[in-house]
Write a protein that holds these residues in place. Sequence first.
Motif, PDB file in Angstrom:
ATOM      1  N   UNK A  11      24.756  -5.138  -7.451  1.00  0.00           N
ATOM      2  CA  UNK A  11      23.609  -5.127  -8.359  1.00  0.00           C
ATOM      3  C   UNK A  11      23.251  -6.508  -8.883  1.00  0.00           C
ATOM      4  N   UNK A  12      24.143  -7.475  -8.749  1.00  0.00           N
ATOM      5  CA  UNK A  12      23.855  -8.800  -9.292  1.00  0.00           C
ATOM      6  C   UNK A  12      22.773  -9.535  -8.510  1.00  0.00           C
ATOM      7  N   UNK A  13      22.428  -9.057  -7.318  1.00  0.00           N
ATOM      8  CA  UNK A  13      21.382  -9.719  -6.533  1.00  0.00           C
ATOM      9  C   UNK A  13      19.999  -9.139  -6.818  1.00  0.00           C
ATOM     10  N   UNK A  14      19.930  -8.136  -7.682  1.00  0.00           N
ATOM     11  CA  UNK A  14      18.652  -7.513  -8.029  1.00  0.00           C
ATOM     12  C   UNK A  14      18.276  -7.863  -9.453  1.00  0.00           C
ATOM     13  N   UNK A  15      16.995  -8.025  -9.662  1.00  0.00           N
ATOM     14  CA  UNK A  15      16.478  -8.337 -10.982  1.00  0.00           C
ATOM     15  C   UNK A  15      15.452  -7.271 -11.361  1.00  0.00           C
ATOM     16  N   UNK A  16      15.073  -7.243 -12.618  1.00  0.00           N
ATOM     17  CA  UNK A  16      14.101  -6.262 -13.097  1.00  0.00           C
ATOM     18  C   UNK A  16      12.812  -6.353 -12.284  1.00  0.00           C
ATOM     19  N   UNK A  17      12.413  -7.566 -11.905  1.00  0.00           N
ATOM     20  CA  UNK A  17      11.203  -7.733 -11.106  1.00  0.00           C
ATOM     21  C   UNK A  17      11.316  -6.950  -9.799  1.00  0.00           C
ATOM     22  N   UNK A  18      12.464  -6.977  -9.163  1.00  0.00           N
ATOM     23  CA  UNK A  18      12.653  -6.255  -7.901  1.00  0.00           C
ATOM     24  C   UNK A  18      12.476  -4.756  -8.090  1.00  0.00           C
ATOM     25  N   UNK A  19      13.007  -4.249  -9.169  1.00  0.00           N
ATOM     26  CA  UNK A  19      12.920  -2.815  -9.435  1.00  0.00           C
ATOM     27  C   UNK A  19      11.489  -2.423  -9.782  1.00  0.00           C
ATOM     28  N   UNK A  20      10.820  -3.236 -10.598  1.00  0.00           N
ATOM     29  CA  UNK A  20       9.409  -2.962 -10.931  1.00  0.00           C
ATOM     30  C   UNK A  20       8.543  -3.035  -9.691  1.00  0.00           C
ATOM     31  N   UNK A  21       8.780  -4.048  -8.854  1.00  0.00           N
ATOM     32  CA  UNK A  21       7.992  -4.207  -7.637  1.00  0.00           C
ATOM     33  C   UNK A  21       8.221  -3.033  -6.689  1.00  0.00           C
ATOM     34  N   UNK A  22       9.465  -2.611  -6.554  1.00  0.00           N
ATOM     35  CA  UNK A  22       9.758  -1.469  -5.689  1.00  0.00           C
ATOM     36  C   UNK A  22       9.094  -0.194  -6.167  1.00  0.00           C
ATOM     37  N   UNK A  23       9.146   0.037  -7.455  1.00  0.00           N
ATOM     38  CA  UNK A  23       8.514   1.233  -8.021  1.00  0.00           C
ATOM     39  C   UNK A  23       7.012   1.200  -7.897  1.00  0.00           C
ATOM     40  N   UNK A  24       6.409   0.059  -8.190  1.00  0.00           N
ATOM     41  CA  UNK A  24       4.960  -0.076  -8.083  1.00  0.00           C
ATOM     42  C   UNK A  24       4.509   0.058  -6.634  1.00  0.00           C
ATOM     43  N   UNK A  25       5.250  -0.546  -5.731  1.00  0.00           N
ATOM     44  CA  UNK A  25       4.905  -0.466  -4.305  1.00  0.00           C
ATOM     45  C   UNK A  25       5.024   0.968  -3.797  1.00  0.00           C
ATOM     46  N   UNK A  26       6.090   1.651  -4.185  1.00  0.00           N
ATOM     47  CA  UNK A  26       6.277   3.045  -3.771  1.00  0.00           C
ATOM     48  C   UNK A  26       5.144   3.916  -4.302  1.00  0.00           C
ATOM     49  N   UNK A  27       4.766   3.706  -5.550  1.00  0.00           N
ATOM     50  CA  UNK A  27       3.671   4.488  -6.129  1.00  0.00           C
ATOM     51  C   UNK A  27       2.359   4.213  -5.397  1.00  0.00           C
ATOM     52  N   UNK A  28       2.050   2.947  -5.187  1.00  0.00           N
ATOM     53  CA  UNK A  28       0.795   2.582  -4.522  1.00  0.00           C
ATOM     54  C   UNK A  28       0.741   3.094  -3.092  1.00  0.00           C
ATOM     55  N   UNK A  29       1.836   3.010  -2.391  1.00  0.00           N
ATOM     56  CA  UNK A  29       1.861   3.407  -0.979  1.00  0.00           C
ATOM     57  C   UNK A  29       2.020   4.907  -0.761  1.00  0.00           C
ATOM     58  N   UNK A  30       2.192   5.644  -1.855  1.00  0.00           N
ATOM     59  CA  UNK A  30       2.312   7.100  -1.742  1.00  0.00           C
ATOM     60  C   UNK A  30       1.202   7.835  -2.468  1.00  0.00           C
ATOM     61  N   UNK A  52       2.797  -7.055  -8.323  1.00  0.00           N
ATOM     62  CA  UNK A  52       4.041  -6.326  -8.078  1.00  0.00           C
ATOM     63  C   UNK A  52       3.977  -5.429  -6.846  1.00  0.00           C
ATOM     64  N   UNK A  53       2.771  -5.149  -6.360  1.00  0.00           N
ATOM     65  CA  UNK A  53       2.605  -4.189  -5.268  1.00  0.00           C
ATOM     66  C   UNK A  53       2.660  -4.881  -3.917  1.00  0.00           C
ATOM     67  N   UNK A  54       3.537  -4.403  -3.061  1.00  0.00           N
ATOM     68  CA  UNK A  54       3.619  -4.878  -1.684  1.00  0.00           C
ATOM     69  C   UNK A  54       3.128  -3.744  -0.787  1.00  0.00           C
ATOM     70  N   UNK A  55       2.025  -3.993  -0.099  1.00  0.00           N
ATOM     71  CA  UNK A  55       1.459  -2.968   0.774  1.00  0.00           C
ATOM     72  C   UNK A  55       2.390  -2.702   1.949  1.00  0.00           C
ATOM     73  N   UNK A  56       2.405  -1.452   2.399  1.00  0.00           N
ATOM     74  CA  UNK A  56       3.226  -1.154   3.565  1.00  0.00           C
ATOM     75  C   UNK A  56       2.552  -1.709   4.822  1.00  0.00           C
ATOM     76  N   UNK A  57       3.300  -1.844   5.894  1.00  0.00           N
ATOM     77  CA  UNK A  57       2.781  -2.479   7.107  1.00  0.00           C
ATOM     78  C   UNK A  57       1.620  -1.688   7.702  1.00  0.00           C
TER      79      UNK A  57
END
Length: 66
Positions: A11-30, A52-57
Motif C-alpha cells: 500500500x505504500x506505493x499508492x496515494x490518495x490521488x491514485x484511489x480517487x483517479x481509479x474511482x473517477x475513471x471507473x465511474x466515468x467508464x461505466x 482524475x479521469x483516465x478514459x479506457x482504451x
Amino acid sequence: MNAVKPHVADVTVYFVHSIRAGGASAAANNGVQDRTFKRHGIWTSESAKSGYVKDNSHERLSVSLY
C-alpha cells in the motif's frame, strides 16, 4: 488505506490521488453521470474532475472509427 490493503501487495506505493483517479475513471467508464460522480468526489470544477479521469482504451480509440 486499510480498505486497500487486502487488494494490493504494497500500500505504500499508492496515494490518495491514485484511489480517487481509479474511482473517477471507473465511474466515468461505466456510465455514471458526470454530475453524480463530480458531486461524490467533491470536485468544484469540470477541469478538476477531468484531471482524475483516465478514459479506457475503447473510448480513446473510438474516435478513429469516424
